[in-house]
Enzyme design. Structure first.
Site, PDB file in Angstrom:
ATOM      1  N   LYS A   1     -30.182  24.892 -38.584  1.00 33.29           N
ATOM      2  CA  LYS A   1     -31.819  24.747 -38.662  1.00 33.29           C
ATOM      3  C   LYS A   1     -32.033  24.733 -40.146  1.00 33.29           C
ATOM      4  CE  LYS A   1     -32.994  28.867 -36.926  1.00 33.29           C
ATOM      5  NZ  LYS A   1     -31.582  29.494 -36.857  1.00 33.29           N
TER       6      LYS A   1
ATOM      7  N   ARG B   1     -38.794  35.125 -33.634  1.00 33.97           N
ATOM      8  CA  ARG B   1     -37.572  35.182 -33.341  1.00 33.97           C
ATOM      9  C   ARG B   1     -37.558  36.072 -31.941  1.00 33.97           C
ATOM     10  NH1 ARG B   1     -34.271  34.605 -38.009  1.00 33.97           N
ATOM     11  NH2 ARG B   1     -32.304  34.716 -37.839  1.00 33.97           N
TER      12      ARG B   1
ATOM     13  N   ARG C   1     -22.657  34.399 -47.221  1.00 37.43           N
ATOM     14  CA  ARG C   1     -23.986  35.422 -47.099  1.00 37.43           C
ATOM     15  C   ARG C   1     -23.130  36.592 -46.290  1.00 37.43           C
ATOM     16  NH1 ARG C   1     -28.628  32.410 -43.718  1.00 37.43           N
ATOM     17  NH2 ARG C   1     -28.540  34.298 -42.743  1.00 37.43           N
TER      18      ARG C   1
ATOM     19  N   ARG D   1     -25.333  39.090 -34.522  1.00 31.20           N
ATOM     20  CA  ARG D   1     -26.504  37.890 -34.542  1.00 31.20           C
ATOM     21  C   ARG D   1     -26.285  37.452 -33.225  1.00 31.20           C
ATOM     22  NH1 ARG D   1     -25.173  35.133 -39.912  1.00 31.20           N
ATOM     23  NH2 ARG D   1     -27.159  33.985 -39.564  1.00 31.20           N
TER      24      ARG D   1
END
Ligand code: AMP
Length: 257
Positions: A41, A120, A192, A203
């Site tokens: 994305k 989200r 990251r 996640r």
């Protein structure tokens, strides 16, 4: 191609101003990008931003910008949010909504916007809908990127981000010209913290539980545009523009060239 703003109003909030005043586009794009972490994305948002002149507004980037500020500049709520982020958990809706509402002027921007990583949860989507209705800046479309889980994990493990300008690379599919250095600003490319295997697992679970139901939310509002996120970024980008053209053709606004 349009010049990009530094997104200061979004990243810093408060009275911060962007370095460029975005031109008032006759028909600015107002889009949400949906998809699991690692689906690409962010890369698509970057490409779309250059093509359409709309800023990429990522809630994850707000947290990452706060992370690079000094400890004493952080509120206790922000410190808690950054701890959640490190573990790969979602930050509370209240915290995220407070940050987004503080930045509501970005939704009135004449250049439009591309929301990446927000909303989200259904609660966030409902709050966004209310806010955009009040501002009379409704969404044009919600681009929903789909990819099988094993490909997502491969993407996340190879992803590298510029410490300075936040541009995103992949060691195999989108390598920088010089290994470890950003093509745009020469900054160091790092993995990251939340792309490490232990956080990726958390996640993905958060995505399945909280974010996947958003596809139904936006399908019911006739905003959902599904896009297969398989292949190289440029191919996915072409697919995205084609899907957007079809969506815009169904409305009265002009389509991108
Ligand atoms: P992202 O860069 O969008 O993958 O976001 C990185 C992390 O920031 C996420 O794993 C969450 O911890 C936090 N985060 C970003 N956006 C949101 C959101 N809309 N709701 C809750 N947490 C978020």
């Amino acid at each position: 191609m349009l010049k990009q703003s530094n997104r200061a109003a979004w990243l810093k909030g408060g009275d911060a101003c962007c370095n460029l005043q975005p031109q008032m586009l006759a028909h600015p794009y107002r889009l949400v990008l949906l998809g699991a972490p690692g689906v690409g994305k962010g890369t698509q948002a970057e490409l779309l931003s250059k093509k359409l002149g709309a800023c990429q507004l990522s809630t994850g980037d707000i947290f990452r910008a706060a992370k690079s500020s000094s400890d004493c500049d952080r509120t206790p709520a922000m410190t808690r949010a950054l701890d959640c982020m490190k573990r790969g958990e979602l930050v509370s809706d209240d915290m995220v909504l407070a940050l987004v509402e503080e930045r509501a002027r970005c939704f009135r921007c004449g250049g439009g916007f591309l929301l990446d990583g927000f909303p989200r949860t259904v609660k966030q989507a409902e709050a966004l809908e209310k806010l955009l209705t009040a501002l009379a800046t409704p969404l044009d479309a919600v681009l929903s990127y789909d990819l099988p889980l094993e490909q997502i994990v491969a993407r996340l493990s190879g992803r590298r981000t510029c410490m300075n300008c936040k541009s995103v690379y992949h060691i195999e599919t989108r390598p920088p010209h010089i290994a470890g250095a950003c093509d745009h600003c020469g900054g160091d490319l790092v993995q990251r913290e939340d792309d490490r295997p232990e956080s990726v697992h958390v996640r993905m679970a958060a995505y399945a539980e909280s974010t996947a139901p958003l596809t139904d939310f936006y399908r019911q509002r006739n905003l959902l545009v599904p896009i297969t996120a398989d292949g190289m970024p440029e191919e996915i980008f072409k697919r995205t523009l084609k899907a957007l053209k079809i969506k815009r053709a169904a409305s009265s606004a002009p389509v991108p060239a």
